[in-house]
Design a protein around this motif. Sequence first.
Motif, short mmCIF file in Angstrom:
data_model
loop_
_atom_site.label_atom_id
_atom_site.label_comp_id
_atom_site.label_asym_id
_atom_site.label_seq_id
_atom_site.Cartn_x
_atom_site.Cartn_y
_atom_site.Cartn_z
N GLU A 38 53.46 21.74 48.02
CA GLU A 38 52.06 21.49 48.40
C GLU A 38 51.36 22.83 48.64
OE1 GLU A 38 51.70 19.07 51.95
OE2 GLU A 38 49.59 19.64 52.17
N THR A 39 50.15 22.99 48.11
CA THR A 39 49.41 24.23 48.37
C THR A 39 48.23 23.95 49.29
OG1 THR A 39 48.03 23.93 46.41
CG2 THR A 39 49.99 25.27 46.13
N ARG A 40 47.93 24.93 50.13
CA ARG A 40 46.73 24.91 50.96
C ARG A 40 46.01 26.23 50.72
NH1 ARG A 40 47.15 21.30 55.77
NH2 ARG A 40 48.23 19.55 54.80
N ASN A 41 44.70 26.19 50.63
CA ASN A 41 43.95 27.44 50.48
C ASN A 41 43.52 27.95 51.84
OD1 ASN A 41 44.22 27.04 47.79
ND2 ASN A 41 42.06 26.63 47.38
N PHE A 42 43.49 29.28 51.99
CA PHE A 42 42.85 29.82 53.18
C PHE A 42 41.66 30.68 52.77
CE2 PHE A 42 46.35 32.86 52.38
CZ PHE A 42 45.73 34.09 52.52
N THR A 43 40.62 30.66 53.59
CA THR A 43 39.39 31.42 53.31
C THR A 43 39.75 32.87 53.08
OG1 THR A 43 38.16 29.93 54.72
CG2 THR A 43 37.15 32.08 54.31
N TYR A 44 39.15 33.49 52.06
CA TYR A 44 39.41 34.91 51.84
C TYR A 44 38.13 35.73 51.81
CZ TYR A 44 41.86 39.08 50.46
OH TYR A 44 42.37 40.35 50.46
N ILE A 45 37.21 35.34 50.89
CA ILE A 45 36.06 36.20 50.66
C ILE A 45 34.77 35.48 51.02
CG2 ILE A 45 35.30 35.67 48.28
CD1 ILE A 45 36.48 39.11 49.19
N GLU A 61 32.80 40.52 50.67
CA GLU A 61 33.64 41.18 51.67
C GLU A 61 34.56 40.10 52.25
OE1 GLU A 61 33.32 44.44 52.28
OE2 GLU A 61 31.25 44.93 51.69
N ILE A 62 35.69 40.51 52.82
CA ILE A 62 36.63 39.53 53.37
C ILE A 62 35.97 38.79 54.53
CG2 ILE A 62 38.85 39.23 54.54
CD1 ILE A 62 39.98 41.46 52.89
N GLU A 63 36.17 37.47 54.55
CA GLU A 63 35.62 36.63 55.61
C GLU A 63 36.67 36.54 56.71
OE1 GLU A 63 34.15 34.66 57.75
OE2 GLU A 63 34.00 32.75 56.68
N ARG A 64 36.63 37.52 57.63
CA ARG A 64 37.72 37.72 58.59
C ARG A 64 37.95 36.49 59.48
NH1 ARG A 64 37.81 43.60 59.02
NH2 ARG A 64 39.21 43.43 60.79
N ALA A 65 36.86 36.00 60.06
CA ALA A 65 37.01 34.91 61.03
C ALA A 65 37.57 33.66 60.35
CB ALA A 65 35.67 34.60 61.68
N GLY A 66 37.05 33.34 59.17
CA GLY A 66 37.51 32.16 58.44
C GLY A 66 38.96 32.30 58.02
N HIS A 70 43.80 43.47 45.72
CA HIS A 70 43.72 42.02 45.59
C HIS A 70 43.14 41.60 44.23
CE1 HIS A 70 41.86 38.01 46.25
NE2 HIS A 70 42.95 37.81 46.96
N ASN A 71 43.84 40.71 43.55
CA ASN A 71 43.39 40.14 42.30
C ASN A 71 42.86 38.73 42.59
OD1 ASN A 71 43.06 39.12 39.73
ND2 ASN A 71 45.22 39.20 39.15
N PRO A 72 41.59 38.43 42.42
CA PRO A 72 40.59 39.12 41.59
C PRO A 72 39.52 39.93 42.34
CG PRO A 72 39.83 36.90 42.03
CD PRO A 72 41.12 37.08 42.81
N THR A 73 39.51 40.00 43.65
CA THR A 73 38.30 40.54 44.31
C THR A 73 38.34 42.05 44.53
OG1 THR A 73 39.17 40.29 46.56
CG2 THR A 73 38.07 38.36 45.59
N MET A 113 42.14 47.27 39.93
CA MET A 113 41.54 47.03 38.63
C MET A 113 40.40 46.04 38.64
SD MET A 113 44.19 47.18 35.45
CE MET A 113 44.90 45.63 35.67
N PHE A 114 40.38 45.17 39.66
CA PHE A 114 39.47 44.02 39.55
C PHE A 114 38.35 44.02 40.59
CE2 PHE A 114 43.69 42.43 38.11
CZ PHE A 114 43.37 42.43 36.77
N ALA A 115 37.25 43.36 40.19
CA ALA A 115 36.16 43.06 41.11
C ALA A 115 35.51 41.77 40.64
CB ALA A 115 35.14 44.19 41.12
N MET A 116 34.88 41.09 41.58
CA MET A 116 34.16 39.86 41.24
C MET A 116 32.67 40.17 41.23
SD MET A 116 36.12 37.17 40.83
CE MET A 116 35.15 35.75 41.33
#
Length: 393
Positions: free
Chosen positions: A140-147, A153-158, A179-182, A343-346
Amino acid sequence: MFERLSTSETDPILALMQAFQADPRPNKVDLGIGVWRDAEGRTPVFQAVKTAEERIWHSQDSKIYVGFRGDPGFHAAVSDLLLGPEGDGDWRAASATTGGTSAVQTALALARTARPDLRVWVPEESWPNHWVLARSLGLETRNFTYIDPATQEIERAGLLRDLAGARAGDVVLLHACCHNPTGADPDPELQEEIVTSLAQSGAIPVVDCAYLGFGAAPEADLAFLRRLSALPESIVAFSGSKSFGLYRERVGLCLALTESARARDAVESQLTRLNRETYSFPPDHGARVVTEILTDPTLRASWDTELSAIRRALIDNRANLAASLRARLNSDAFDRLTRQNGMFAMLPLGTERVARLRAEHGLYIVGTGRINLAGVTEATCAPVADALAAVLR
Ligand code: PMP
């Protein structure tokens, strides 16, 4: 039997690559596929690799199988590179894998063996194969807030709020650096907060290290990985594809850090089983090249110099694109490119703008808006910035 099969979904990046190759326009630019390229568009073999291969050619007198987990010399060389030499009370279990993909897959399969009901926490923006691999193992996968999509920019609190929902024995997938892709990596303070969160929940980090040396010198790029490795248990999935330019040789290492000699021995036996159940023996040529480079001071210095040239080019490309976009859009919204790594940016493009860039400007970008900065060279920066400004204005 084959009549029962339908066509599997094509990888979007592969499809983009094919479309790029078929495009006859001479000024087309590919910012899609995730390999390093120099200003001439080449991905050359490192000189350190060439020399190591020459030495191996002279000295190797057999191609007999190595162990199920690969060569212990390779385990030691990469584990020393990542964490420094093994000390007392430091029980490491390692297995060579077929590239970083299989290192992540092995790490998840190992964790599943210990905890069949574990959940895999993946940053909301991540390498798409993270979900593919976890799901292919029935996890099972769960996502956690990143950007924060507005600022990239990283969404620290989330991020910290979501990670607090992890349970003991869950796996949290984290990118060691670049970090890939951001391209957005946690700063030291956030790194500490993530480690504290994992210490409290008892969730296990799987640290995906696929771009070592692309953001900063290896020692600096390893800061987050080393903080995470201070937790009681962790797993590192290392890829030699980018950092040694050994893409097709399939160089990877799954490295588990355990709490006791008994646990280390059990993990080693499980890693042996996992390899036996898939490909029996991991490939050895690329692993031997990496071992030769890391254990020979001259080759290691040469590798370091070549890696830093790649890094400097990426940093320059980032600065040039940021300055070009600032000038064209009269906005500092893209200055963040210079603070982000690898290498990457969004870019905030959306599928419609991505399609326009391709149709009207011959600029090939993944549908998500991820760009590969390696493609933004001195020659392409101005046309790329013109095209981006034309659709972003
Ligand atoms: N992790 C991440 C984040 C990646 O971007 C990649 C390569 N695209 C990999 C792992 C795996 O790389 P490989 O299997 O080619 O070593």
